[in-house]
Design a protein around this motif. Sequence first.
Motif, PDB file in Angstrom:
ATOM      1  N   GLY A 150     -35.990  17.184 -25.092  1.00 47.14           N
ATOM      2  CA  GLY A 150     -35.044  16.250 -25.676  1.00 47.14           C
ATOM      3  C   GLY A 150     -34.989  14.919 -24.951  1.00 47.14           C
ATOM      4  N   ALA A 151     -35.489  14.889 -23.724  1.00 52.43           N
ATOM      5  CA  ALA A 151     -35.526  13.632 -22.966  1.00 52.43           C
ATOM      6  C   ALA A 151     -36.457  12.617 -23.593  1.00 52.43           C
ATOM      7  CB  ALA A 151     -35.950  13.908 -21.526  1.00 52.43           C
ATOM      8  N   ILE A 152     -37.272  13.040 -24.553  1.00 54.25           N
ATOM      9  CA  ILE A 152     -38.194  12.117 -25.199  1.00 54.25           C
ATOM     10  C   ILE A 152     -37.436  11.012 -25.932  1.00 54.25           C
ATOM     11  CG2 ILE A 152     -38.354  13.403 -27.375  1.00 54.25           C
ATOM     12  CD1 ILE A 152     -41.321  12.737 -27.419  1.00 54.25           C
ATOM     13  N   VAL A 153     -36.207  11.310 -26.409  1.00 60.18           N
ATOM     14  CA  VAL A 153     -35.413  10.287 -27.089  1.00 60.18           C
ATOM     15  C   VAL A 153     -35.120   9.131 -26.139  1.00 60.18           C
ATOM     16  CG1 VAL A 153     -33.248   9.822 -28.303  1.00 60.18           C
ATOM     17  CG2 VAL A 153     -34.402  12.019 -28.616  1.00 60.18           C
ATOM     18  N   VAL A 154     -34.841   9.454 -24.886  1.00 59.63           N
ATOM     19  CA  VAL A 154     -34.541   8.419 -23.891  1.00 59.63           C
ATOM     20  C   VAL A 154     -35.749   7.506 -23.700  1.00 59.63           C
ATOM     21  CG1 VAL A 154     -33.894   7.976 -21.492  1.00 59.63           C
ATOM     22  CG2 VAL A 154     -32.893   9.913 -22.729  1.00 59.63           C
ATOM     23  N   LEU A 176     -27.878   7.882 -25.106  1.00 59.99           N
ATOM     24  CA  LEU A 176     -28.915   8.108 -24.095  1.00 59.99           C
ATOM     25  C   LEU A 176     -28.320   8.674 -22.808  1.00 59.99           C
ATOM     26  CD1 LEU A 176     -31.178   4.934 -24.507  1.00 59.99           C
ATOM     27  CD2 LEU A 176     -31.503   7.225 -25.464  1.00 59.99           C
ATOM     28  N   SER A 177     -27.124   8.210 -22.438  1.00 59.01           N
ATOM     29  CA  SER A 177     -26.465   8.714 -21.227  1.00 59.01           C
ATOM     30  C   SER A 177     -26.115  10.195 -21.369  1.00 59.01           C
ATOM     31  CB  SER A 177     -25.194   7.904 -20.940  1.00 59.01           C
ATOM     32  OG  SER A 177     -25.501   6.534 -20.741  1.00 59.01           O
ATOM     33  N   LEU A 178     -25.648  10.590 -22.556  1.00 57.49           N
ATOM     34  CA  LEU A 178     -25.328  11.999 -22.794  1.00 57.49           C
ATOM     35  C   LEU A 178     -26.594  12.860 -22.754  1.00 57.49           C
ATOM     36  CD1 LEU A 178     -22.663  11.752 -25.656  1.00 57.49           C
ATOM     37  CD2 LEU A 178     -22.282  12.374 -23.260  1.00 57.49           C
ATOM     38  N   GLY A 344     -23.589  24.247 -22.562  1.00 66.75           N
ATOM     39  CA  GLY A 344     -23.006  22.933 -22.313  1.00 66.75           C
ATOM     40  C   GLY A 344     -24.051  21.839 -22.265  1.00 66.75           C
ATOM     41  N   GLY A 345     -25.182  22.119 -21.612  1.00 72.78           N
ATOM     42  CA  GLY A 345     -26.253  21.129 -21.552  1.00 72.78           C
ATOM     43  C   GLY A 345     -26.841  20.845 -22.917  1.00 72.78           C
ATOM     44  N   PHE A 346     -27.002  21.898 -23.721  1.00 66.10           N
ATOM     45  CA  PHE A 346     -27.544  21.709 -25.063  1.00 66.10           C
ATOM     46  C   PHE A 346     -26.603  20.897 -25.934  1.00 66.10           C
ATOM     47  CE2 PHE A 346     -28.024  23.352 -29.469  1.00 66.10           C
ATOM     48  CZ  PHE A 346     -29.282  22.821 -29.717  1.00 66.10           C
ATOM     49  N   VAL A 347     -25.284  21.146 -25.815  1.00 66.16           N
ATOM     50  CA  VAL A 347     -24.298  20.382 -26.590  1.00 66.16           C
ATOM     51  C   VAL A 347     -24.378  18.901 -26.237  1.00 66.16           C
ATOM     52  CG1 VAL A 347     -21.834  19.989 -26.955  1.00 66.16           C
ATOM     53  CG2 VAL A 347     -22.732  22.319 -26.971  1.00 66.16           C
ATOM     54  N   LEU A 348     -24.511  18.604 -24.956  1.00 68.81           N
ATOM     55  CA  LEU A 348     -24.644  17.202 -24.531  1.00 68.81           C
ATOM     56  C   LEU A 348     -25.910  16.579 -25.121  1.00 68.81           C
ATOM     57  CD1 LEU A 348     -23.591  17.402 -20.763  1.00 68.81           C
ATOM     58  CD2 LEU A 348     -22.308  16.360 -22.634  1.00 68.81           C
ATOM     59  N   LEU A 349     -26.996  17.343 -25.133  1.00 69.30           N
ATOM     60  CA  LEU A 349     -28.239  16.836 -25.704  1.00 69.30           C
ATOM     61  C   LEU A 349     -28.085  16.518 -27.191  1.00 69.30           C
ATOM     62  CD1 LEU A 349     -30.869  19.215 -24.050  1.00 69.30           C
ATOM     63  CD2 LEU A 349     -30.791  16.732 -23.820  1.00 69.30           C
ATOM     64  N   VAL A 350     -27.450  17.442 -27.923  1.00 72.65           N
ATOM     65  CA  VAL A 350     -27.284  17.246 -29.358  1.00 72.65           C
ATOM     66  C   VAL A 350     -26.351  16.071 -29.647  1.00 72.65           C
ATOM     67  CG1 VAL A 350     -26.392  18.275 -31.475  1.00 72.65           C
ATOM     68  CG2 VAL A 350     -27.776  19.642 -29.913  1.00 72.65           C
ATOM     69  N   LEU A 351     -25.227  16.005 -28.943  1.00 75.00           N
ATOM     70  CA  LEU A 351     -24.293  14.897 -29.144  1.00 75.00           C
ATOM     71  C   LEU A 351     -24.951  13.554 -28.850  1.00 75.00           C
ATOM     72  CD1 LEU A 351     -20.926  16.283 -27.699  1.00 75.00           C
ATOM     73  CD2 LEU A 351     -21.500  15.862 -30.101  1.00 75.00           C
ATOM     74  N   GLY A 352     -25.687  13.514 -27.754  1.00 77.45           N
ATOM     75  CA  GLY A 352     -26.371  12.272 -27.400  1.00 77.45           C
ATOM     76  C   GLY A 352     -27.386  11.849 -28.447  1.00 77.45           C
TER      77      GLY A 352
END
Length: 401
Positions: A150-154, A176-178, A344-352
Amino acid sequence: WYQRRVMGSWQKCKKMAAVANASVYGLMGAMLLFGTFSTLILKYQDTLLATDSRGENTKFEHPVVQTAAMFLGETLCLFGYWVSRRSRSQDSNRIPLLRDTTAVAALPAKRTDFSKAIFLIPTVFDCLASTLSFVGLLMTYTSVYQMLRGAIVVFTGLFSIMFLGRRLLAHHWLGLSLIVAGVAVVGLNSLIYTSTGSEAPSNPMLGIVLVLAAQVFAAGLMVVEEKYFANYQIHPLQAVGYEGAWGVLLAAIILPALMFVHGSNGRPLDDVVDAVVQIQSSWRLLLAVLAGIGAIALYNFCGVSVTKKASATARSTIDTTRTVFVWAFCILAGWEDFHWLQVGGFVLLVLGTMLYNEIIRLPQARGVTNNGQPSKQFYVTLSDKAQPTIVPLNPESACVN
């Protein structure tokens, strides 16, 4: 007369836009399906035991060979491209006519005289990204590997600013921060907890570093492809096929050289002869490799098509979405354990990701693309001879014959 000619043309225009958007959504769904399957089948290959050239029963750990197999599948797309060109009739080509001639003049002309050598650049990006990803997959959990992608979006967002002339608003930076925070939480989870499932990673920390490094090259691949599709008249199958052909050539040079480079265990970094012997000795491994070739080829074709008809960011978003399917399968199959910290980490990734792509809209938030233009558009797909172009449509300025 007005209803028959003007309103009738507008209805045709709306139907064409609806069909075009439906084709984009279909490509997105196919990309999600084949992307999920390709991740799982690659990990399944890594877990299979087969007799190697030394007569030992070992796991199939050949990431560069897997990359070569991926390029082989992509090369087969050239056959599909040639078949589609021969079977497509010129009478079936439907090109929208814009009543506003200034809008026609504003559409950028795309070059048809390009060298096949231009595909060497995205191929190098693809080779580095795939090999690093496959090595990282060997060393870490499948779900963690998929979430870290998911970091590819950044990286895609940053590269879009530098090379595609885009600018981001406050909600883009918040997204991107999320995503960065989500990646950190997912990585921390894999380091804190030891899984009791059947999948035991050998070096989670190094695997995380390699997967994240791979996303830099994967983002570069997406941005280069989007740049090419904006400037050149290229069919998606043609692009995938040429990249695959260059990739097979690179693999033919790299794989023999790797046989003479030994790691700390005294074995070659990758042994193509050993890989062939293992594939021949196990029918399960053979089927898994063939299935992987087909899945990765179709996934890359759908991915390139999404980049062409939507954007590089849309492609990276779908790549992130398939994480939930990979994660669910790993838990149900007993490969991994369930941890709330990973949730929790996955939720942050999806929200971001949803914030960045404006699926979730904040007050006063509006997307901006190239040169500050609004991002909301209708997608109109033309034939392969008239390159697909994204144009804004409205009843006053467009009609279709």
